[in-house]
Design an enzyme around this catalytic site. Sequence first.
Site, PDB file in Angstrom:
ATOM      1  N   GLY A 151      12.205  13.109 -49.547  1.00 40.17           N
ATOM      2  CA  GLY A 151      13.140  12.937 -48.450  1.00 40.17           C
ATOM      3  C   GLY A 151      14.535  13.470 -48.661  1.00 40.17           C
ATOM      4  O   GLY A 151      15.357  13.442 -47.743  1.00 40.17           O
ATOM      5  N   SER A 152      14.851  13.974 -49.837  1.00 40.28           N
ATOM      6  CA  SER A 152      16.242  14.269 -50.180  1.00 40.28           C
ATOM      7  C   SER A 152      16.787  15.567 -49.596  1.00 40.28           C
ATOM      8  O   SER A 152      17.997  15.795 -49.638  1.00 40.28           O
ATOM      9  CB  SER A 152      16.424  14.282 -51.697  1.00 40.28           C
ATOM     10  OG  SER A 152      16.277  12.980 -52.219  1.00 40.28           O
ATOM     11  N   THR A 175      12.693  15.085 -54.022  1.00 43.96           N
ATOM     12  CA  THR A 175      11.518  14.450 -54.610  1.00 43.96           C
ATOM     13  C   THR A 175      10.735  13.756 -53.501  1.00 43.96           C
ATOM     14  O   THR A 175       9.524  13.900 -53.401  1.00 43.96           O
ATOM     15  CB  THR A 175      11.918  13.445 -55.699  1.00 43.96           C
ATOM     16  OG1 THR A 175      12.708  14.101 -56.687  1.00 43.96           O
ATOM     17  CG2 THR A 175      10.688  12.840 -56.354  1.00 43.96           C
ATOM     18  N   SER A 183      19.095  12.499 -51.230  1.00 45.21           N
ATOM     19  CA  SER A 183      20.195  12.596 -52.184  1.00 45.21           C
ATOM     20  C   SER A 183      21.005  13.887 -52.045  1.00 45.21           C
ATOM     21  O   SER A 183      22.088  14.004 -52.623  1.00 45.21           O
ATOM     22  CB  SER A 183      19.645  12.503 -53.618  1.00 45.21           C
ATOM     23  OG  SER A 183      18.787  13.600 -53.924  1.00 45.21           O
ATOM     24  N   LYS A 237      23.504  22.034 -54.909  1.00 46.01           N
ATOM     25  CA  LYS A 237      23.524  20.621 -55.258  1.00 46.01           C
ATOM     26  C   LYS A 237      23.834  20.488 -56.745  1.00 46.01           C
ATOM     27  O   LYS A 237      23.317  21.265 -57.566  1.00 46.01           O
ATOM     28  CB  LYS A 237      22.162  20.002 -54.920  1.00 46.01           C
ATOM     29  CG  LYS A 237      22.048  18.505 -55.129  1.00 46.01           C
ATOM     30  CD  LYS A 237      20.683  18.028 -54.654  1.00 46.01           C
ATOM     31  CE  LYS A 237      20.445  16.543 -54.874  1.00 46.01           C
ATOM     32  NZ  LYS A 237      19.111  16.127 -54.386  1.00 46.01           N
TER      33      LYS A 237
END
Length: 491
Positions: free
Chosen positions: A189-190, A187, A166, A86
């Site tokens: 759900g990402s 942080t 994200s 990422k």
Amino acid sequence: MKTICATVLAMAAVTSAHAETTAAERTAAYLKKIAAEDRAEAPGKPPLNSVIAVSPVALDQARARDAERKAGKAVSPVHGWAVLLKDNIDSTELPTTAGSLALKDNMTGRDAPLVANLRKAGVVILGKANLSEWANFRSTSSLSGWSAVGGLTRNARDRLRNACGSSAGSGAAVAAGFADAAVGTETNGSIICPAAVEGLVGFKPTVGLVSRTHVVPISSSQDTAGPMTRTVADAAALLDAMAGSDPADPATAEADAKKTDFAATLDKASLKGARIGVARYAAGFHPETDAVFEKALTTLKAQGAILIDVKDFPRRREISPLENRVLCVEFKAGVAAYLASTDPAKVKPRNLADLIAFNKAHAKEEMPLFAQELFEICDRAKGLDDPDYLKAKADAHRIAGPEGIDALLKQNDVAVLVAPTMAPAYLIDPVLRGGYVGGGIGGPPAVAGYPHLTVPMGEIKGLPVGLSIVGTAWDDARVLSLGYAFEQARK
């Protein structure tokens, strides 16, 4: 004998998918596929936009890994894997942008410790995956998966649908067959959300198991990196390579003592006799997803699991307002610290106020779809020594963790909690932003810093949905093993 057999089976599952080709062959094939498909578009098929950049030395890395393997020096089960990062994680050969034009020239020349660990394990760093800009922490009305640098990441299963965020690019790229695996960050759900809607395995480990140094931050309380893969065995193997203590990250002080050989501890019989809490309070948000969840519960039960209904999570609605206060304070401090570590000749902003000014000056490119009201709210936040922040942090963790998840596990005498992760991916709608169906179990473990695994549990009209498995702090191995057993039973 049972432990040895389980170890052999797990390691075979990790390596079998990569054994038929060399690292160089796979890396070259991935690079070709990314170049041909990621930005390509056709009538009714917009571009995927899952990869921001590919490494100029990826093939050199892969050839070196093949030479090591030929010399009998393969050091881990992930040796030679081509992995995407990422683009909020530093690596020496590529800039780290967090999706923002303010960081487009942010060539740090350094590896985050988690990347250094991956390299030591023989991983090939293939490139950087797109993300929701600033990890979805710029606006409450952001379009998930969009960044000014990378454009809008779309769902690999249906490009008219959202890839979630994200870690949108990490999920979409693996689902599209662009890499052996990817690293996301979460942080709240990402990792879990994009993995679930792409039909992948996503694992958010206990906060502190993986270093966060040289990762663009949101929250020192909640941030963690984690694997996004096609199988639980692959996730466990990649976690083995990433995990470890880092003197620069105090949260990881216990990591070396707590980590184990996660891939070797996977056991397809681990559901037998396991007491599992069915988090009914986190279901009921989408009838079709509930129907798939009930089939998943039948699978768990058929493997010998003892299912206990858990109907409520007391005070869980108090968590989010507390979390929001904590994240603002920690983001303002954390992003300033990260920016201070960058080259001022390449990265002009030095703090959150500077980023706000940059976005205003480049509004056409940076804010064509949504604003930056979260940045502006957080810029008014006080410091890390503010008593209100410290109280909110302690209260949020206590309600989510010891008085929340831990209390439910103890009161119901269960090892983990399970729930549907979320509904299927929703249609992209940059105007009304409708379609998202809430629910799921992810908020409390994110705030408490506890492990959370999503594993595919079925599909609804061709769209995948995931099963969430949540445990207490440092119970990562058990969560992964139970998920592995479920995955093997579903096959």
